[in-house]
Design an enzyme around this catalytic site. Structure first.
Site, PDB file in Angstrom:
ATOM      1  N   SER A 120       0.819  -1.212   0.000  1.00 37.79           N
ATOM      2  CA  SER A 120       0.000   0.000   0.000  1.00 37.79           C
ATOM      3  C   SER A 120       0.849   1.257   0.000  1.00 37.79           C
ATOM      4  O   SER A 120       0.379   2.321  -0.415  1.00 37.79           O
ATOM      5  CB  SER A 120      -0.888   0.025   1.246  1.00 37.79           C
ATOM      6  OG  SER A 120      -1.695  -1.117   1.290  1.00 37.79           O
ATOM      7  N   HIS A 141      -1.104  -2.654  -7.357  1.00 34.81           N
ATOM      8  CA  HIS A 141      -1.810  -2.381  -6.104  1.00 34.81           C
ATOM      9  C   HIS A 141      -3.319  -2.458  -6.307  1.00 34.81           C
ATOM     10  O   HIS A 141      -3.931  -1.547  -6.865  1.00 34.81           O
ATOM     11  CB  HIS A 141      -1.397  -0.991  -5.572  1.00 34.81           C
ATOM     12  CG  HIS A 141      -2.008  -0.654  -4.253  1.00 34.81           C
ATOM     13  ND1 HIS A 141      -2.474   0.601  -3.936  1.00 34.81           N
ATOM     14  CD2 HIS A 141      -2.249  -1.425  -3.158  1.00 34.81           C
ATOM     15  CE1 HIS A 141      -2.968   0.584  -2.710  1.00 34.81           C
ATOM     16  NE2 HIS A 141      -2.842  -0.626  -2.232  1.00 34.81           N
ATOM     17  N   GLU A 153      -3.609   0.412  -9.081  1.00 38.71           N
ATOM     18  CA  GLU A 153      -2.466   1.308  -9.296  1.00 38.71           C
ATOM     19  C   GLU A 153      -1.261   0.484  -9.755  1.00 38.71           C
ATOM     20  O   GLU A 153      -0.840  -0.439  -9.046  1.00 38.71           O
ATOM     21  CB  GLU A 153      -2.133   2.073  -8.011  1.00 38.71           C
ATOM     22  CG  GLU A 153      -3.203   3.095  -7.630  1.00 38.71           C
ATOM     23  CD  GLU A 153      -2.939   3.788  -6.293  1.00 38.71           C
ATOM     24  OE1 GLU A 153      -3.274   4.975  -6.165  1.00 38.71           O
ATOM     25  OE2 GLU A 153      -2.419   3.128  -5.357  1.00 38.71           O
ATOM     26  N   ASN A 191      -4.042   6.023  -1.319  1.00 42.93           N
ATOM     27  CA  ASN A 191      -3.822   6.009   0.127  1.00 42.93           C
ATOM     28  C   ASN A 191      -3.224   7.316   0.643  1.00 42.93           C
ATOM     29  O   ASN A 191      -3.490   7.712   1.787  1.00 42.93           O
ATOM     30  CB  ASN A 191      -2.957   4.815   0.529  1.00 42.93           C
ATOM     31  CG  ASN A 191      -3.762   3.524   0.483  1.00 42.93           C
ATOM     32  OD1 ASN A 191      -4.977   3.550   0.650  1.00 42.93           O
ATOM     33  ND2 ASN A 191      -3.108   2.415   0.246  1.00 42.93           N
TER      34      ASN A 191
END
Ligand code: NAD
Length: 283
Positions: A120, A141, A153, A191
């Site tokens: 992450s 991701h 991602e 994130n």
């Protein structure tokens, strides 16, 4: 550009199981690797149970379920991933653990394979440099739950070559996702933007502004979000959330990323959210 047929997943937790399902649904042969044979088998059984629910709701045929499940095998040994074209690491969000794993994968998996991480926030370039093939290491991701969330991602460390990124993008598209390419900056896009909001929701609980239930209801009803911030933290896992915030804080130095004290205390108490049955809510 070499095609990706066989996909290895390391880590059979929340994300590993979800990514295994996504890859198998897309027609890939999947090898799910966990530290113990029992946990790998449990993860495959939980994927099958989830697919059974889809069949009973009429969203999937029994034949489709059977063929998805037949494409997933499990192992407790990295050696079982040797012939994979792509391996996606999805173990605990801890740099030392992932560095050791990437060195082991590099020594075991065929040299032409891409080694990817589902991290992450951690620096993908560091994982790349733990291998002898940094040009074939990138981030892929997925979001939670992996079978449901559309965006992936594709993280491009400065060491990755263009064909690695192209192959990762093609893999994500074949999985039915909408990939975006992002630089190797902590938290990437989602994130880095999401976690200050989640962290501030915990601080709001600490201040007594409103109850957990009211804050979640406010953000669903007032902003149209599908899930409130505290329910989302429970879904992500509070241990993973603290690890993400710590990395964001160390990269950017922004105090908004310092994990709220309550988050750390709940992790110490083993209240990690959905995966342990207890977090801000009970499951
Ligand atoms: N939870 C999320 O919402 C989410 C979303 C996207 C990406 N991720 C990332 O995915 C990765 C996995 O997260 P998760 O939510 O599935 O966590 P999880 O806690 O559900 O699962 C972690 C897995 O790692 C394994 N593990 C722990 N220590 C290990 C070790 N030393 N060696 C090998 N395996 C080990 C555990 O057995 C477990 O199967 C992390 O990098 C996380 O940041 C998580």
């Amino acid at each position: 550009m070499a095609d990706i047929f066989a996909v290895g997943i390391v880590g059979a937790g929340t994300m590993g199981a979800g990514v295994a399902e996504v890859a198998a649904r897309a027609g890939h042969d999947v090898v799910l690797c966990s530290r113990s044979r029992a946990s790998a088998k449990t993860a495959v059984a939980s994927i099958a149970a989830g697919l059974d629910r889809q069949v009973s709701k009429g969203r999937l045929s029994a034949d489709e379920r059977d063929s998805i499940v037949s494409r997933i095998t499990s192992t407790d040994s990295i050696a079982g991933l040797a012939e994979c074209d792509l391996v996606i690491e999805s173990v605990v969000e801890d740099l030392a653990t992932k560095l050791a794993l990437f060195a082991e994968l590099d020594a075991t998996v065929k040299p032409s394979a891409i080694l990817a991480t589902n991290t992450s926030t951690l620096p993908v370039v560091e994982l790349a440099m733990a291998t002898g093939r940094p040009e074939r290491v990138c981030g892929i991701h997925f979001f939670n739950p992996a079978p449901v969330m559309r965006v992936v991602e594709i993280v491009q460390p400065i060491t990755a070559d263009a064909s690695t990124i192209d192959r990762a993008l093609a893999f994500a598209e074949r999985c039915g996702k909408e990939p975006i390419t992002v630089a190797d900056h902590a938290g990437f896009v989602v994130n880095a933007l999401l976690f200050p909001y989640l962290n501030n929701a915990v601080k709001m609980v600490e201040r007594g502004t409103a109850t957990v239930e009211s804050i979640d209801a406010a953000m669903c009803g007032g902003c149209g979000f599908p899930m409130g911030p505290l329910a989302l933290l429970d879904l992500i896992g509070l241990d993973t959330s603290v690890a993400i915030l710590d990395t964001l804080h160390s990269e950017f130095g922004d105090t908004n990323y310092v994990p709220a004290t309550t988050l750390r205390r709940m992790v110490s108490a083993g209240r990690l959210g959905r995966k342990t049955g207890s977090g801000f809510h009970q499951y």
